[in-house]
Design an enzyme around this catalytic site. Structure first.
Site, PDB file in Angstrom:
ATOM      1  N   LYS A   1      64.327  16.417 -13.132  1.00  0.00           N
ATOM      2  CA  LYS A   1      63.419  15.660 -11.811  1.00  0.00           C
ATOM      3  C   LYS A   1      63.283  16.525 -10.645  1.00  0.00           C
ATOM      4  O   LYS A   1      62.372  16.619  -9.850  1.00  0.00           O
ATOM      5  CB  LYS A   1      64.141  14.296 -11.582  1.00  0.00           C
ATOM      6  CG  LYS A   1      63.861  13.426 -12.605  1.00  0.00           C
ATOM      7  CD  LYS A   1      64.342  11.960 -12.007  1.00  0.00           C
ATOM      8  CE  LYS A   1      63.797  11.025 -13.069  1.00  0.00           C
ATOM      9  NZ  LYS A   1      64.228   9.483 -12.365  1.00  0.00           N
TER      10      LYS A   1
ATOM     11  N   LYS B   1      59.804  14.309 -24.692  1.00  0.00           N
ATOM     12  CA  LYS B   1      59.954  13.006 -24.805  1.00  0.00           C
ATOM     13  C   LYS B   1      58.731  11.878 -24.191  1.00  0.00           C
ATOM     14  O   LYS B   1      58.197  12.569 -23.286  1.00  0.00           O
ATOM     15  CB  LYS B   1      60.921  12.414 -23.937  1.00  0.00           C
ATOM     16  CG  LYS B   1      61.555  11.277 -23.843  1.00  0.00           C
ATOM     17  CD  LYS B   1      62.678  10.907 -22.576  1.00  0.00           C
ATOM     18  CE  LYS B   1      61.946  10.671 -21.210  1.00  0.00           C
ATOM     19  NZ  LYS B   1      63.071  10.252 -20.138  1.00  0.00           N
TER      20      LYS B   1
ATOM     21  N   LYS C   1      57.039   7.972 -18.869  1.00  0.00           N
ATOM     22  CA  LYS C   1      56.024   7.122 -17.794  1.00  0.00           C
ATOM     23  C   LYS C   1      55.554   8.072 -16.861  1.00  0.00           C
ATOM     24  O   LYS C   1      54.430   7.859 -16.142  1.00  0.00           O
ATOM     25  CB  LYS C   1      56.702   5.972 -17.295  1.00  0.00           C
ATOM     26  CG  LYS C   1      57.838   6.063 -16.776  1.00  0.00           C
ATOM     27  CD  LYS C   1      58.533   4.736 -16.431  1.00  0.00           C
ATOM     28  CE  LYS C   1      59.990   4.704 -15.961  1.00  0.00           C
ATOM     29  NZ  LYS C   1      60.639   3.649 -15.997  1.00  0.00           N
TER      30      LYS C   1
HETATM   31  P1  TYM Z   1      64.366   4.644 -17.381  1.00  0.00           P
HETATM   32  O1  TYM Z   1      63.665   3.507 -16.392  1.00  0.00           O
HETATM   33  O2  TYM Z   1      63.962   5.988 -17.282  1.00  0.00           O
HETATM   34  O3  TYM Z   1      64.334   3.992 -18.976  1.00  0.00           O
HETATM   35  C1  TYM Z   1      64.509   2.728 -19.186  1.00  0.00           C
HETATM   36  C2  TYM Z   1      65.123   2.799 -20.536  1.00  0.00           C
HETATM   37  O4  TYM Z   1      64.058   3.159 -21.606  1.00  0.00           O
HETATM   38  C3  TYM Z   1      64.629   4.453 -22.383  1.00  0.00           C
HETATM   39  N1  TYM Z   1      63.750   5.268 -22.804  1.00  0.00           N
HETATM   40  C4  TYM Z   1      63.157   5.841 -23.931  1.00  0.00           C
HETATM   41  N2  TYM Z   1      63.967   5.352 -25.070  1.00  0.00           N
HETATM   42  C5  TYM Z   1      63.379   6.015 -26.036  1.00  0.00           C
HETATM   43  N3  TYM Z   1      62.242   6.912 -26.032  1.00  0.00           N
HETATM   44  C6  TYM Z   1      61.720   7.275 -25.015  1.00  0.00           C
HETATM   45  N4  TYM Z   1      60.651   7.995 -24.845  1.00  0.00           N
HETATM   46  C7  TYM Z   1      62.255   6.759 -23.739  1.00  0.00           C
HETATM   47  N5  TYM Z   1      61.844   6.772 -22.426  1.00  0.00           N
HETATM   48  C8  TYM Z   1      62.538   5.889 -21.710  1.00  0.00           C
HETATM   49  C9  TYM Z   1      65.658   4.908 -21.536  1.00  0.00           C
HETATM   50  O5  TYM Z   1      66.666   5.535 -22.289  1.00  0.00           O
HETATM   51  C10 TYM Z   1      66.293   3.642 -20.835  1.00  0.00           C
HETATM   52  O6  TYM Z   1      67.152   2.829 -21.508  1.00  0.00           O
HETATM   53  N6  TYM Z   1      68.704   5.569 -15.482  1.00  0.00           N
HETATM   54  C11 TYM Z   1      68.055   4.260 -16.270  1.00  0.00           C
HETATM   55  C12 TYM Z   1      68.151   3.331 -15.405  1.00  0.00           C
HETATM   56  C13 TYM Z   1      69.411   2.762 -15.182  1.00  0.00           C
HETATM   57  C14 TYM Z   1      70.222   2.232 -16.042  1.00  0.00           C
HETATM   58  C15 TYM Z   1      71.531   1.540 -15.410  1.00  0.00           C
HETATM   59  C16 TYM Z   1      70.210   1.878 -17.462  1.00  0.00           C
HETATM   60  C17 TYM Z   1      69.958   2.517 -13.926  1.00  0.00           C
HETATM   61  N7  TYM Z   1      71.197   2.182 -13.978  1.00  0.00           N
HETATM   62  C18 TYM Z   1      72.624   1.092 -15.959  1.00  0.00           C
HETATM   63  C19 TYM Z   1      71.394   1.268 -18.146  1.00  0.00           C
HETATM   64  C20 TYM Z   1      72.573   0.849 -17.335  1.00  0.00           C
HETATM   65  C21 TYM Z   1      66.536   5.013 -16.213  1.00  0.00           C
HETATM   66  O7  TYM Z   1      66.158   5.789 -15.679  1.00  0.00           O
HETATM   67  O8  TYM Z   1      65.965   4.542 -17.454  1.00  0.00           O
END
Ligand code: TYM
Length: 334
Positions: free
Chosen positions: A115, A197, A200
């Site tokens: 990032k 990966k 978004k």
């Molecule tokens: P975020 O918002 O980037 O993504 C949300 C969830 O989607 C999963 N993910 C994927 N899984 C498979 N293939 C992909 N290409 C892919 N892209 C995204 C992510 O692994 C995630 O599970 N840091 C976290 C948000 C967060 C969180 C938490 C999660 C904040 N606090 C506490 C769990 C517990 C995040 O940025 O997810």
């Protein structure tokens, strides 16, 4: 444990357009697991401001995301769906845990490095301490399992390290959480570059299937997906494009990879790619309809937000009170 059930916690950031990766890596597993566990699902809006947001658009996205959790099949009466920023205990515990986290540990986080490279004009301290807040999210609810995609594994590991460090000083304050990764779809790759990966924030919209894409767009993107020079539909390390499509197909249909390979044995991409699109659309279309319906019902959604916010606060504050006592803060006078 809450009500004799183990606790499950997860969330998503309210940024960008969610992709099928977010769905298959996280949301889909939340739906399968939610009956068995006491679940908390946050709209991670505090995390979202590590990247600049346009306020009106951000507010809308956060609400859309909350409604999407429900549209995808999470019952907001049985599960606690809420905004992270409504529960101030997250920020408070985040500060406390920051004092138990080392700079060296945070510097090793690959997501921070990625990032920081992407947003070199805004490498703020929040981006650096992001995993500490994530640890606070998870630990506040005495979480047993965290269903996330593989890209979050490093954040889960640092959460466990912080919790163990804290517990070793103050006794058993936090449950040590475990990551939960689905068998299929834990790492969905870009359709245009299967070494990356699906994200978004990808600049190339053809690399990602967005959860709000209509059926024709999904079909077009699947047809354009990068595959290999031979036309064999087989899951293999040297066929990353086809393997990724097989992974998506299998996760959306519930068929195993072997079954899927058999189904397309002797057939070409001309049949396979539209079948992948159809499988994806069969997941997305009902969700679109439900999402639209829920968003229209303002008072229903407001009611859910209010009730769940109280529930989240109740559990979060219970842990926070314990932590405050342990570290030696004086009692707050009533
Ligand atoms: P975020 O918002 O980037 O993504 C949300 C969830 O989607 C999963 N993910 C994927 N899984 C498979 N293939 C992909 N290409 C892919 N892209 C995204 C992510 O692994 C995630 O599970 N840091 C976290 C948000 C967060 C969180 C938490 C999660 C904040 N606090 C506490 C769990 C517990 C995040 O940025 O997810």
């Amino acid at each position: 444990m809450v009500n004799d059930k183990k606790v499950l916690y997860s969330g998503m950031q309210a940024t960008g357009n969610l992709t099928i990766g977010n769905y298959l890596g996280a949301l889909k597993n939340w739906i399968t697991l939610n009956e068995e566990y006491e679940c908390f699902f946050g709209v991670m809006d505090l995390h979202s401001i590590t990247i600049r947001q346009q306020p009106a658009d951000f507010r809308k996205r956060a609400r859309n995301l909350l409604a999407l959790y429900i549209a995808a099949g999470i019952d907001p009466v049985k599960n606690c769906i809420y905004y992270q920023s409504h529960v101030s205990a997250h920020a408070e515990l985040g500060w406390i845990l920051g004092c138990f986290t080392y700079m060296g540990e945070l510097s090793r986080m690959t997501q921070f490095k990625d990032k920081a490279a992407k947003h070199s004009d805004n490498i703020n301290a929040g981006l650096f301490t992001y995993p500490v807040l994530m640890a606070a999210d998870i630990l506040l609810y005495q979480t047993d399992y965290v269903p996330v995609g593989k890209d979050q594994q490093q954040h889960l590991e640092i959460t466990r390290d912080i919790a163990q460090r804290f517990n070793s000083i103050y006794g058993d304050v936090f449950t040590i959480p475990e990551g939960y990764y689905g068998k299929r779809g834990a790492k969905v790759m870009s359709l245009q570059d299967p070494s990356k990966k699906m994200s978004k924030s990808d600049e190339n919209p053809n690399g990602s299937i967005y959860l709000m894409d209509d059926a024709d767009t999904v079909l077009r993107k699947c047809k354009r997906a990068v595959t290999d020079s031979d036309s064999e539909i087989r899951y293999s390390e040297d066929k990353p494009g086809v393997s990724n499509l097989l992974e998506i197909y299998s996760a959306c249909t519930g068929k195993s990879i072997e079954e899927s390979e058999k189904e397309f044995d002797g057939k070409g991409y001309g049949e396979f790619k539209p079948a992948v699109a159809e499988a994806v659309n069969s997941v997305l279309e009902p969700m679109h309809k439900e999402h639209e319906r829920i968003l229209k019902d303002k008072s229903y959604l407001d009611g859910i937000i209010k009730e769940n916010n109280e529930k989240a606060r109740y559990f979060a504050n219970k842990t926070l009170r314990k932590v405050r006592k342990k570290v030696g803060f004086t009692d707050i006078p009533h």
